[in-house]
Design a protein around this motif. Structure first.
Motif, PDB file in Angstrom:
ATOM      1  N   SER A 191       0.788  -1.411   0.063  1.00  0.00           N
ATOM      2  CA  SER A 191      -0.214   0.012  -0.057  1.00  0.00           C
ATOM      3  C   SER A 191       0.783   1.084  -0.279  1.00  0.00           C
ATOM      4  CB  SER A 191      -0.480  -0.309   1.247  1.00  0.00           C
ATOM      5  OG  SER A 191      -0.385   0.352   2.691  1.00  0.00           O
ATOM      6  N   TRP A 192       0.382   2.472  -0.416  1.00  0.00           N
ATOM      7  CA  TRP A 192       0.781   3.550  -0.670  1.00  0.00           C
ATOM      8  C   TRP A 192       1.566   4.075   0.824  1.00  0.00           C
ATOM      9  CZ3 TRP A 192       3.672   4.157  -4.553  1.00  0.00           C
ATOM     10  CH2 TRP A 192       2.667   3.465  -5.916  1.00  0.00           C
ATOM     11  N   ALA A 193       0.424   3.894   1.743  1.00  0.00           N
ATOM     12  CA  ALA A 193       0.655   4.423   3.589  1.00  0.00           C
ATOM     13  C   ALA A 193       1.989   3.577   4.049  1.00  0.00           C
ATOM     14  CB  ALA A 193      -0.785   4.036   3.824  1.00  0.00           C
ATOM     15  N   GLN A 194       2.250   2.441   3.754  1.00  0.00           N
ATOM     16  CA  GLN A 194       3.261   1.052   3.690  1.00  0.00           C
ATOM     17  C   GLN A 194       3.742   1.715   3.693  1.00  0.00           C
ATOM     18  OE1 GLN A 194       3.366  -2.651   2.078  1.00  0.00           O
ATOM     19  NE2 GLN A 194       4.578  -3.447   4.366  1.00  0.00           N
ATOM     20  N   ARG A 205       4.357   4.884   2.353  1.00  0.00           N
ATOM     21  CA  ARG A 205       5.106   6.432   3.234  1.00  0.00           C
ATOM     22  C   ARG A 205       5.696   5.867   4.637  1.00  0.00           C
ATOM     23  NH1 ARG A 205      -0.288   8.346   4.829  1.00  0.00           N
ATOM     24  NH2 ARG A 205       0.493   6.638   6.393  1.00  0.00           N
ATOM     25  N   ASP A 206       5.224   5.484   5.420  1.00  0.00           N
ATOM     26  CA  ASP A 206       5.814   4.659   6.210  1.00  0.00           C
ATOM     27  C   ASP A 206       7.308   4.038   6.322  1.00  0.00           C
ATOM     28  OD1 ASP A 206       2.850   6.058   7.253  1.00  0.00           O
ATOM     29  OD2 ASP A 206       2.180   3.884   7.879  1.00  0.00           O
TER      30      ASP A 206
END
Lengths: 392, 194
Positions: free
Chosen positions: A42-45, A47-48
């Motif tokens: 995922s994009w959130a992953q 980014r994090d």
């Protein structure tokens, strides 16, 4: 020679090709890098992990570091976009029910005319359209809003929803979205599984839309300029290789492997060679290029594009657009691009900003080597965007 | 301020979900709901209006939560933001453990911390168990392959088991490879020849 290890996160999409090719065809090794490619879900992953330093660099949606800079994400160290990895390459798809209604009303699915496609969709959707995009801050979200509001949709009729690309076809089959805009191969997967039909390529809406970028933490990019430069040059050369049309078939084979997209190469190939099957009945449409990785300064991180995304994001989230544009322009590191890619032989435009949407045709501009040709960057409705002047 | 917190755990693996819930119960009396499927995630979270949502950092449904976090207004926000913004160390620990937390804005940090600490501990435990399981499986698999390679050598060259193993080991050392790799090659080659 010992290779410098570097961890690069990617999300399985065709536009991760420059990262994958840099590794697989030895462009990274030539630069003395040992790339470790980490497939993320995922994009959130992404980014994090970039924020936490568990990856050194990321293949990332161009608007994501901008949103991060505007405070629309978790508190993480500052990100910078060092270069664009891919331009255009998105596709808009509609559900089978909508496709049938549009066809019955005479729409030809020519995969080319956003005005006619928007009007036909508006007539068919009955005043309510739910559109899937991969992330709230994505080129796809901007393309969808631009296209629909310019073809007669009232924003109140449209719901834009986040659906992870591999779940896009499933969301359409389950009746959760009526249409979506996504990068390949996920649009072709929806056609292949019979749930939808392709309506438009992203380039028909905005010919110069930047899609993915190479993003690093500012402290990492500035603190270790040596490996940063090596990575940028390796990826830049991979992009140049990818834009030779005769290499696109080979690229499809590499990308299709289990470690990457894990799909039949016949599906991966469609977007790369620009020959897309637009309906479950098997109709084909040729559009070249469907995606660009190099030519026409495709990798240059124009500050004007940062400003364009920032203005729209600011507008939707109630932020001050001027401050947002200034902050966003500082995240697009044209200075690092020039510094690290000049030695590789990249031709560099004289300016770092341009009026977005002004070129309907290939256009020569001043460059360090004299003249360089930029690809068309026009919006289908002729809209242009004048960026704020760069602070000196 | 209400005493019990409403927590949602998004997790497909039933056993893993159970362990995480156990860990959270040790951190206090809370209302915990497990959601296993991704498709109706947004709707179900909206209905429940939890104080905290916990989800594996590698779950593809995460990007759906990102949208919820942004879209929710000040009054109807189910989930406002990723972890408490004031505690960078906690944020970092969560990211490294692979747990992401979406927390209602305004929830006091001293209420969030024990829950996140418990979740982080469980996620670490699971990573370790997964790694151990994979290592055990690989070792078992290798032993089976080595046994088969030994049998092939014993039959083909009329030697005993000890000599067969010695031969495998010598070949591995000469070629600077692992015994298991040499055994694998031999088994594959033998398969082609018969």
């Amino acid at each position: 020679m010992t290779l410098v290890p570097l961890r690069l996160g990617f999300v399985p999409l065709t536009d991760a090709a420059p990262c994958i090719v840099a590794h697989e065809l030895g462009f990274a090794a030539e630069e003395g890098l040992s790339l470790e490619l980490l497939r993320l879900t995922s994009w959130a992953q992404s980014r994090d992990q970039l924020g936490a330093g568990t990856i050194d660099a990321a293949h990332m949606l161009v608007p994501l570091p901008i949103a991060q800079r505007l405070g629309l994400g978790p508190a993480l160290p500052d990100f910078d976009l060092l270069m664009v990895l891919s331009q255009i390459g998105q596709a808009v798809a509609v559900s089978r029910a909508l496709a049938e209604a549009m066809r019955a009303a005479g729409h030809p699915f020519d995969f080319a005319d956003p005005r006619a496609a928007g009007a036909a969709l508006h007539a068919a959707c009955g005043g309510r359209l739910r559109v899937g995009v991969p992330f709230p801050f994505s080129t796809q979200a901007e393309l969808v809003w631009h296209w629909l509001t310019a073809t007669g949709f009232d924003p109140a009729e449209v719901t834009v929803r986040t659906v992870p690309p591999p779940m896009m076809a499933g969301a359409m089959a389950g009746g959760e979205v009526d249409a979506f805009c996504v990068g390949e191969p996920w649009a072709s997967v929806a056609v292949e599984t019979g749930v939808g039909a392709l309506l438009l390529p992203g380039r028909a809406i905005w010919a110069g839309a930047p899609e993915k970028g190479l993003v690093m933490r500012r402290d990492r990019a500035e603190g270790d300029p040596d490996s940063t430069g090596r990575l940028m040059r390796a990826i830049w050369r991979a992009g140049r290789w990818l834009d030779h049309p005769e290499n696109r078939g080979t690229a499809a084979e590499i990308l299709s492997r289990p470690d990457y997209l894990n799909l039949p190469s016949e599906i991966t190939e469609r977007g790369l060679i620009g020959r897309l099957v637009v309906s479950p009945a098997g109709e084909m449409r040729q559009t070249s290029p469907f995606i660009s990785f190099h030519d026409g300064a495709a990798t240059f991180p124009w500050k004007s594009q940062a400003a364009l995304f920032a203005e729209r994001i600011a507008w939707r989230h109630g932020l001050d657009p001027r401050a947002a544009m200034t902050a966003a322009m500082a995240t697009f590191r044209t200075d690092l691009y020039r510094h690290h890619l000049r030695p590789a032989g990249a031709d560099l435009p004289g300016a770092s900003s341009k009026v977005e949407g002004a070129m309907a045709h290939p256009h020569a501009v001043a460059s360090e080597a004299g003249r360089m040709i930029l690809h068309p960057d026009a919006f289908f409705d002729g809209r242009t965007f004048e960026p704020p002047s760069e602070p000196r | 301020m209400k005493e019990r917190l409403s927590i949602i755990v998004v997790e497909k693996d039933a056993e893993r979900a159970l362990r995480i819930v156990d860990g959270l119960r040790e951190a206090g009396e809370h209302d915990i709901l497990v959601i296993s499927e991704g498709t109706a995630l947004a709707r179900r979270i909206g209905e429940r209006a939890p104080d905290i949502v916990l989800i594996d950092a590698g779950d593809p449904s995460r990007d759906i939560l990102e949208e919820l976090a942004l879209a929710s207004g000040p009054l109807d926000r189910p989930v406002a933001m990723f972890v408490d913004r004031s505690d960078a160390a906690l944020t970092r620990a969560a990211i490294e453990a692979g747990v992401s937390a979406y927390v209602v804005d305004g929830l006091r940090p001293d209420r969030i911390k024990p829950i996140l600490d418990a979740a982080i501990a469980r996620f670490h435990l699971f990573q370790r168990m997964r790694a151990e399981l994979a290592a055990t499986r690989a070792a078992l698999e290798e032993r089976k392959v080595i046994d088969r390679a030994k049998a092939i050598l014993m039959k083909a060259r009329g030697i005993d088991e000890e000599a067969a193993y010695a031969l495998l080991r010598k070949t591995a050392m000469d070629q600077k490879r692992r015994v298991a790799d040499i055994a694998q090659q031999l088994v594959m080659a033998a398969g082609l020849l018969t």
